[in-house]
Design a protein around this motif. Structure first.
Motif, mmCIF file in Angstrom:
data_model
loop_
_atom_site.group_PDB
_atom_site.id
_atom_site.type_symbol
_atom_site.label_atom_id
_atom_site.label_comp_id
_atom_site.label_asym_id
_atom_site.label_seq_id
_atom_site.Cartn_x
_atom_site.Cartn_y
_atom_site.Cartn_z
ATOM 1 N N ILE A 331 0.838 -1.203 0.000
ATOM 2 C CA ILE A 331 0.000 0.000 0.000
ATOM 3 C C ILE A 331 0.872 1.252 0.000
ATOM 4 C CG2 ILE A 331 -1.637 1.354 1.374
ATOM 5 C CD1 ILE A 331 -2.794 -1.343 2.348
ATOM 6 N N ARG A 332 1.886 1.266 0.836
ATOM 7 C CA ARG A 332 2.733 2.451 0.940
ATOM 8 C C ARG A 332 3.415 2.787 -0.372
ATOM 9 N NH1 ARG A 332 7.740 3.752 5.148
ATOM 10 N NH2 ARG A 332 8.544 5.542 3.977
ATOM 11 N N PHE A 333 3.984 1.804 -1.034
ATOM 12 C CA PHE A 333 4.782 2.085 -2.217
ATOM 13 C C PHE A 333 3.967 2.146 -3.508
ATOM 14 C CE2 PHE A 333 8.021 0.918 0.806
ATOM 15 C CZ PHE A 333 9.022 1.818 0.521
ATOM 16 N N SER A 334 2.669 1.930 -3.426
ATOM 17 C CA SER A 334 1.818 2.122 -4.608
ATOM 18 C C SER A 334 0.822 3.247 -4.399
ATOM 19 C CB SER A 334 1.073 0.825 -4.946
ATOM 20 O OG SER A 334 0.187 0.459 -3.899
ATOM 21 N N ARG A 335 0.947 3.962 -3.251
ATOM 22 C CA ARG A 335 -0.072 4.960 -2.921
ATOM 23 C C ARG A 335 -0.106 6.114 -3.911
ATOM 24 N NH1 ARG A 335 4.291 6.237 0.167
ATOM 25 N NH2 ARG A 335 4.724 8.436 0.701
ATOM 26 N N THR A 336 1.050 6.502 -4.445
ATOM 27 C CA THR A 336 1.083 7.617 -5.389
ATOM 28 C C THR A 336 0.322 7.279 -6.652
ATOM 29 O OG1 THR A 336 3.194 8.417 -4.542
ATOM 30 C CG2 THR A 336 2.581 9.098 -6.759
ATOM 31 N N GLN A 337 0.562 6.060 -7.183
ATOM 32 C CA GLN A 337 -0.137 5.653 -8.394
ATOM 33 C C GLN A 337 -1.629 5.493 -8.125
ATOM 34 O OE1 GLN A 337 1.238 5.533 -11.333
ATOM 35 N NE2 GLN A 337 -0.674 4.962 -12.349
ATOM 36 N N TRP A 338 -1.963 4.939 -6.963
ATOM 37 C CA TRP A 338 -3.368 4.749 -6.612
ATOM 38 C C TRP A 338 -4.088 6.085 -6.513
ATOM 39 C CZ3 TRP A 338 -6.190 6.484 -2.390
ATOM 40 C CH2 TRP A 338 -7.465 5.922 -2.227
ATOM 41 N N TRP A 339 -3.477 7.059 -5.819
ATOM 42 C CA TRP A 339 -4.099 8.362 -5.639
ATOM 43 C C TRP A 339 -4.197 9.108 -6.962
ATOM 44 C CZ3 TRP A 339 -7.467 10.816 -3.223
ATOM 45 C CH2 TRP A 339 -7.491 12.201 -3.113
ATOM 46 N N SER A 340 -3.189 8.947 -7.811
ATOM 47 C CA SER A 340 -3.227 9.582 -9.126
ATOM 48 C C SER A 340 -4.375 9.038 -9.960
ATOM 49 C CB SER A 340 -1.897 9.363 -9.852
ATOM 50 O OG SER A 340 -1.907 9.961 -11.127
ATOM 51 N N ASN A 341 -4.599 7.722 -9.902
ATOM 52 C CA ASN A 341 -5.710 7.121 -10.637
ATOM 53 C C ASN A 341 -7.045 7.617 -10.118
ATOM 54 O OD1 ASN A 341 -3.938 5.642 -12.207
ATOM 55 N ND2 ASN A 341 -4.050 3.812 -10.925
ATOM 56 N N VAL A 342 -7.166 7.712 -8.786
ATOM 57 C CA VAL A 342 -8.420 8.206 -8.201
ATOM 58 C C VAL A 342 -8.697 9.629 -8.657
ATOM 59 C CG1 VAL A 342 -9.527 8.897 -6.044
ATOM 60 C CG2 VAL A 342 -8.375 6.685 -6.203
ATOM 61 N N ARG A 343 -7.660 10.477 -8.630
ATOM 62 C CA ARG A 343 -7.843 11.870 -9.020
ATOM 63 C C ARG A 343 -8.201 11.968 -10.503
ATOM 64 N NH1 ARG A 343 -3.011 15.496 -6.666
ATOM 65 N NH2 ARG A 343 -4.247 17.088 -7.720
ATOM 66 N N GLY A 344 -7.594 11.095 -11.324
ATOM 67 C CA GLY A 344 -7.921 11.103 -12.734
ATOM 68 C C GLY A 344 -9.373 10.721 -12.988
ATOM 69 N N ARG A 345 -9.851 9.719 -12.244
ATOM 70 C CA ARG A 345 -11.234 9.304 -12.412
ATOM 71 C C ARG A 345 -12.202 10.373 -11.940
ATOM 72 N NH1 ARG A 345 -10.098 3.296 -9.988
ATOM 73 N NH2 ARG A 345 -9.073 2.436 -11.860
ATOM 74 N N LEU A 346 -11.867 11.008 -10.804
ATOM 75 C CA LEU A 346 -12.728 12.078 -10.296
ATOM 76 C C LEU A 346 -12.757 13.255 -11.275
ATOM 77 C CD1 LEU A 346 -11.748 12.110 -6.507
ATOM 78 C CD2 LEU A 346 -13.875 11.270 -7.532
ATOM 79 N N GLY A 347 -11.593 13.547 -11.888
ATOM 80 C CA GLY A 347 -11.557 14.612 -12.860
ATOM 81 C C GLY A 347 -12.377 14.288 -14.088
ATOM 82 N N GLY A 348 -12.359 13.006 -14.493
ATOM 83 C CA GLY A 348 -13.150 12.591 -15.639
ATOM 84 C C GLY A 348 -14.647 12.705 -15.359
ATOM 85 N N LEU A 349 -15.047 12.374 -14.125
ATOM 86 C CA LEU A 349 -16.461 12.473 -13.764
ATOM 87 C C LEU A 349 -16.928 13.927 -13.751
ATOM 88 C CD1 LEU A 349 -16.640 9.882 -10.846
ATOM 89 C CD2 LEU A 349 -17.666 9.654 -13.114
#
Length: 352
Positions: A331-349
């Motif tokens: 979780i710690r070392f993938s958090r940046t990619q995970w958060w970036s994906n979430v922000r991208g999806r929220l931006g798309g919505l």
């Protein structure tokens, strides 16, 4: 008339066509333009070279076959003539006043100026973190010297957050570093003079899936770093430190210098729990490592909230079962990619 020092900025690139133009533009947009901008491309196979060529005589372009980061940084230095040399990775960028602030921070006896970097994702969105984060206090030259004399180390940023005096570089270059040049240069710099620190960010450090720090020994992307390799490389850098200290007659602290670096205490504990540790660390007690981590946190003078997070993490890594530790590390070392994906999806919505 006040003579201004000549300043060189080196940009190193390999297959970063999506970022290299932004890095070059950030240097060309400085309030104090460097006297020379040298862009070294290490055998890119994408469109990087066309992008670099498009800047014409505004930059000095150096194109070489792929030789790796150790070669490209030494090659780049050989092209410089500046009294101050700044390195910029092509996936990072400078803020407009970076060169001006660095120039003002240099003075007699200073061999390196360092500064904070804002951490951003692959799209340049700030992630609310700094590297290495000097935000909570003013770091003086005397304080860095004291910390180095007591521990053999100090807090320093990645490549793009450092500027070096030519007087220092002439004494130590070229360097046969185990990985990248900055690790050795930053490690040995306090032996040669003072370190000045600019506490507020003067650029951006980009975190993405193709960062060199995310590559394993096979050159493949790995969300969980190869802790054992990083530990071995850091030990080699400390071996180089000892060689320079002996040459200069500087006495270093006794003991294992890695115990004084919180990052590497963490790496040792996590490597143990993942059964991937360096062979030379197998005789270390897990609880001894945990105790060394707590001591390093206390010495680090973090804000209380940051110190608490470090204590919780070290304690969790030490005490929890291996299967749960593995999950927390993932979780710690993938958090940046995970958060970036979430922000991208929220931006798309929001645009839908």
């Amino acid at each position: 008339m006040i003579l201004r020092p000549k300043i060189s900025v080196i940009i190193t690139n390999y297959n970063y066509e999506e970022y290299v133009g932004h890095a070059i533009e950030s240097v060309l947009s400085q309030t104090r333009l460097p006297d020379e901008i040298i862009v070294v491309d290490d055998g890119s196979t994408d469109s990087s070279r066309d992008i670099i060529r498009s800047y014409g005589e505004r930059v000095q372009a150096v194109f070489q076959s792929n030789q790796g980061i150790k070669s490209v940084t030494n090659t780049a230095y050989g092209r410089t003539t500046g009294e101050i040399v700044m390195y910029l990775d092509s996936d990072d960028s400078f803020y407009p006043m970076a060169v001006e602030r660095v120039e003002k921070a240099f003075g007699p006896g200073i061999v390196k100026v360092q500064f904070d970097l804002d951490v951003v994702d692959e799209r340049g969105r700030r992630l609310g973190r700094r590297m290495p984060d000097f935000s909570h206090r003013t770091v003086t030259e005397a304080e860095v010297a004291r910390e180095f004399n007591e521990t053999g180390t100090y807090r320093w940023p990645v490549t793009s957050g450092n500027a070096y005096s030519r007087g220092f570089l002439k004494q130590v270059m070229p360097i046969n570093s185990p990985v990248s040049l900055d690790g050795v240069l930053n490690t040995i710099a306090p032996l040669y003079g003072g370190i000045a620190t600019i506490s507020d960010p003067q650029g951006q450090y980009r975190v993405h899936q193709r960062n060199n720090s995310r590559m394993n020994s096979s050159g493949k992307v790995a969300f969980i770093p190869d802790f054992a390799s990083r530990i071995r490389y850091r030990k080699q850098e400390f071996d180089i430190l000892r060689e320079h200290a002996a040459r200069l007659g500087h006495e270093l602290p006794s003991g294992d210098l890695l115990d004084n670096e919180l990052v590497f205490v963490n790496y040792r504990i996590m490597a143990r729990k993942l059964s991937r540790e360096d062979e030379s660390d197998r005789n270390r007690s897990l609880f001894d490592l945990g105790a060394k981590g707590i001591i390093a946190i206390g010495r680090g003078r973090f804000r209380w909230s940051v110190a608490l997070k470090h204590v919780i993490w070290i304690s969790s890594m030490t005490l929890l079962p291996a299967w749960l530790v593995r999950r927390l590390i993932e979780i710690r070392f993938s958090r940046t990619q995970w958060w970036s994906n979430v922000r991208g999806r929220l931006g798309g919505l929001s645009c839908g």
